[in-house]
Design a protein around this motif. Structure first.
Motif, PDB file in Angstrom:
ATOM      1  N   ILE A   1      -9.739 -58.381  24.942  1.00 38.00           N
ATOM      2  CA  ILE A   1     -10.679 -59.464  24.661  1.00 38.00           C
ATOM      3  C   ILE A   1      -9.926 -60.678  24.128  1.00 38.00           C
ATOM      4  N   LEU A   2      -9.065 -60.463  23.172  1.00 38.28           N
ATOM      5  CA  LEU A   2      -8.297 -61.574  22.611  1.00 38.28           C
ATOM      6  C   LEU A   2      -7.210 -62.041  23.565  1.00 38.28           C
ATOM      7  N   THR A   3      -6.488 -61.089  24.156  1.00 36.95           N
ATOM      8  CA  THR A   3      -5.361 -61.496  25.005  1.00 36.95           C
ATOM      9  C   THR A   3      -5.827 -62.240  26.252  1.00 36.95           C
ATOM     10  N   TYR A   4      -6.910 -61.813  26.860  1.00 39.53           N
ATOM     11  CA  TYR A   4      -7.387 -62.510  28.057  1.00 39.53           C
ATOM     12  C   TYR A   4      -8.046 -63.839  27.708  1.00 39.53           C
ATOM     13  N   THR A   5      -8.629 -63.940  26.538  1.00 40.93           N
ATOM     14  CA  THR A   5      -9.159 -65.234  26.101  1.00 40.93           C
ATOM     15  C   THR A   5      -8.011 -66.221  25.893  1.00 40.93           C
ATOM     16  N   ILE A   6      -6.938 -65.745  25.275  1.00 37.13           N
ATOM     17  CA  ILE A   6      -5.760 -66.611  25.082  1.00 37.13           C
ATOM     18  C   ILE A   6      -5.120 -66.941  26.419  1.00 37.13           C
ATOM     19  N   LEU A   7      -5.021 -65.945  27.313  1.00 36.18           N
ATOM     20  CA  LEU A   7      -4.462 -66.197  28.646  1.00 36.18           C
ATOM     21  C   LEU A   7      -5.276 -67.266  29.378  1.00 36.18           C
ATOM     22  N   GLY A   8      -6.596 -67.173  29.311  1.00 39.45           N
ATOM     23  CA  GLY A   8      -7.452 -68.179  29.950  1.00 39.45           C
ATOM     24  C   GLY A   8      -7.262 -69.552  29.343  1.00 39.45           C
ATOM     25  N   PHE A   9      -7.157 -69.602  28.007  1.00 42.22           N
ATOM     26  CA  PHE A   9      -6.955 -70.874  27.320  1.00 42.22           C
ATOM     27  C   PHE A   9      -5.638 -71.520  27.742  1.00 42.22           C
ATOM     28  N   VAL A  10      -4.547 -70.751  27.652  1.00 42.71           N
ATOM     29  CA  VAL A  10      -3.209 -71.295  27.951  1.00 42.71           C
ATOM     30  C   VAL A  10      -3.096 -71.675  29.424  1.00 42.71           C
ATOM     31  N   THR A  11      -3.600 -70.821  30.299  1.00 46.44           N
ATOM     32  CA  THR A  11      -3.490 -71.091  31.735  1.00 46.44           C
ATOM     33  C   THR A  11      -4.294 -72.323  32.118  1.00 46.44           C
ATOM     34  N   TYR A  12      -5.520 -72.437  31.608  1.00 42.16           N
ATOM     35  CA  TYR A  12      -6.316 -73.633  31.933  1.00 42.16           C
ATOM     36  C   TYR A  12      -5.704 -74.879  31.304  1.00 42.16           C
ATOM     37  N   PHE A  13      -5.216 -74.762  30.094  1.00 44.52           N
ATOM     38  CA  PHE A  13      -4.607 -75.910  29.420  1.00 44.52           C
ATOM     39  C   PHE A  13      -3.391 -76.403  30.201  1.00 44.52           C
ATOM     40  N   PHE A  14      -2.639 -75.464  30.799  1.00 41.75           N
ATOM     41  CA  PHE A  14      -1.440 -75.831  31.547  1.00 41.75           C
ATOM     42  C   PHE A  14      -1.778 -76.383  32.931  1.00 41.75           C
ATOM     43  N   TYR A  15      -2.636 -75.682  33.690  1.00 40.18           N
ATOM     44  CA  TYR A  15      -2.922 -76.070  35.076  1.00 40.18           C
ATOM     45  C   TYR A  15      -4.151 -76.959  35.227  1.00 40.18           C
ATOM     46  N   GLN A  16      -5.132 -76.800  34.366  1.00 33.97           N
ATOM     47  CA  GLN A  16      -6.409 -77.509  34.422  1.00 33.97           C
ATOM     48  C   GLN A  16      -7.111 -77.306  35.760  1.00 33.97           C
ATOM     49  N   ARG A  17      -6.972 -76.086  36.288  1.00 34.17           N
ATOM     50  CA  ARG A  17      -7.658 -75.704  37.522  1.00 34.17           C
ATOM     51  C   ARG A  17      -8.199 -74.293  37.335  1.00 34.17           C
ATOM     52  N   LEU A  18      -9.488 -74.158  37.457  1.00 26.47           N
ATOM     53  CA  LEU A  18     -10.133 -72.868  37.207  1.00 26.47           C
ATOM     54  C   LEU A  18      -9.752 -71.831  38.258  1.00 26.47           C
ATOM     55  N   ILE A  19      -9.507 -72.247  39.480  1.00 22.58           N
ATOM     56  CA  ILE A  19      -9.156 -71.289  40.533  1.00 22.58           C
ATOM     57  C   ILE A  19      -7.845 -70.573  40.209  1.00 22.58           C
ATOM     58  N   ILE A  20      -6.911 -71.278  39.616  1.00 23.25           N
ATOM     59  CA  ILE A  20      -5.644 -70.653  39.226  1.00 23.25           C
ATOM     60  C   ILE A  20      -5.883 -69.685  38.085  1.00 23.25           C
ATOM     61  N   VAL A  21      -6.716 -70.067  37.141  1.00 26.51           N
ATOM     62  CA  VAL A  21      -7.041 -69.188  36.016  1.00 26.51           C
ATOM     63  C   VAL A  21      -7.684 -67.900  36.532  1.00 26.51           C
ATOM     64  N   VAL A  22      -8.632 -68.039  37.438  1.00 37.29           N
ATOM     65  CA  VAL A  22      -9.327 -66.877  37.987  1.00 37.29           C
ATOM     66  C   VAL A  22      -8.344 -65.974  38.730  1.00 37.29           C
ATOM     67  N   THR A  23      -7.469 -66.569  39.516  1.00 32.11           N
ATOM     68  CA  THR A  23      -6.499 -65.787  40.280  1.00 32.11           C
ATOM     69  C   THR A  23      -5.544 -65.035  39.366  1.00 32.11           C
ATOM     70  N   ILE A  24      -5.013 -65.717  38.371  1.00 32.78           N
ATOM     71  CA  ILE A  24      -4.039 -65.095  37.471  1.00 32.78           C
ATOM     72  C   ILE A  24      -4.697 -64.020  36.611  1.00 32.78           C
TER      73      ILE A  24
END
Length: 178
Positions: A99-122
């Motif tokens: 729960i925490l790790t995937y929330t952080i992963l989503g935060f960092v990935t979106y903050f870096f790429y700013q594309r939801l499709i990449i976040v969803v894929t990763i």
């Protein structure tokens, strides 16, 4: 130089481009007939200024190759982290740390790429693949393995999207603050 000369000086670029009203053009031409210094300035401003070509010492292809290499390295790191998270913190391991790790992963990935499709894929694919591989080791049907892996990946994806939403809101507030 009187006040009219200052006005003519300001209007000359527009005059030579044909961008002033007919009445203003008539007034300016009348002034040019009577004022020698403005007439000289007008003659000088008719000729276009010679532009020098500026050569850059930076090789654009090499610069973009370096940027693409760095982005590729970051992408590999994000994918490796998501696989690591999928293996160590998934529900398959009966751990709720995801729960925490995937929330952080989503935060960092979106903050870096700013594309939801990449976040969803990763977030989705590694968990789905790992869950499917784990299910295949057990004696379950293919349909059960796929539906179970899909369910687990969607749960993990939910928390990743929550982290992405937090990053999205942070970016939006930051832009509105500037």
């Amino acid at each position: 130089m009187n006040r009219d000369c200052y006005i003519v000086e300001d209007l000359l670029p527009l005059y030579h481009e044909g961008l002033i009203q007919a009445e203003t053009t008539a007034w300016l031409e009348e002034h040019l007939k009577s004022c020698e210094s403005c007439r000289e300035l007008s003659n000088l401003s008719k000729d276009p200024v010679q532009k020098e070509t500026i050569r850059s010492s930076v090789d654009n292809d090499q610069m973009f190759a370096k940027i693409n290499l760095k982005l590729s390295v970051y992408q590999i790191i994000f994918v490796a982290l998501s696989f690591f998270f999928a293996m160590k913190t998934s529900l398959l391991n009966e751990s709720f740390g995801f729960i925490l790790t995937y929330t952080i992963l989503g935060f960092v990935t979106y903050f870096f790429y700013q594309r939801l499709i990449i976040v969803v894929t990763i977030a989705f694919l590694p968990t789905f693949i790992w869950s499917l591989a784990q299910s295949m080791n057990e004696t379950v049907s293919i349909l059960e393995a796929i539906s179970g892996a899909l369910f687990l990946a969607l749960i993990h994806l939910l928390f990743t999207i929550i982290g992405s939403l937090v990053a999205f809101l942070l970016i939006k507030f930051k832009k509105e603050g500037n």
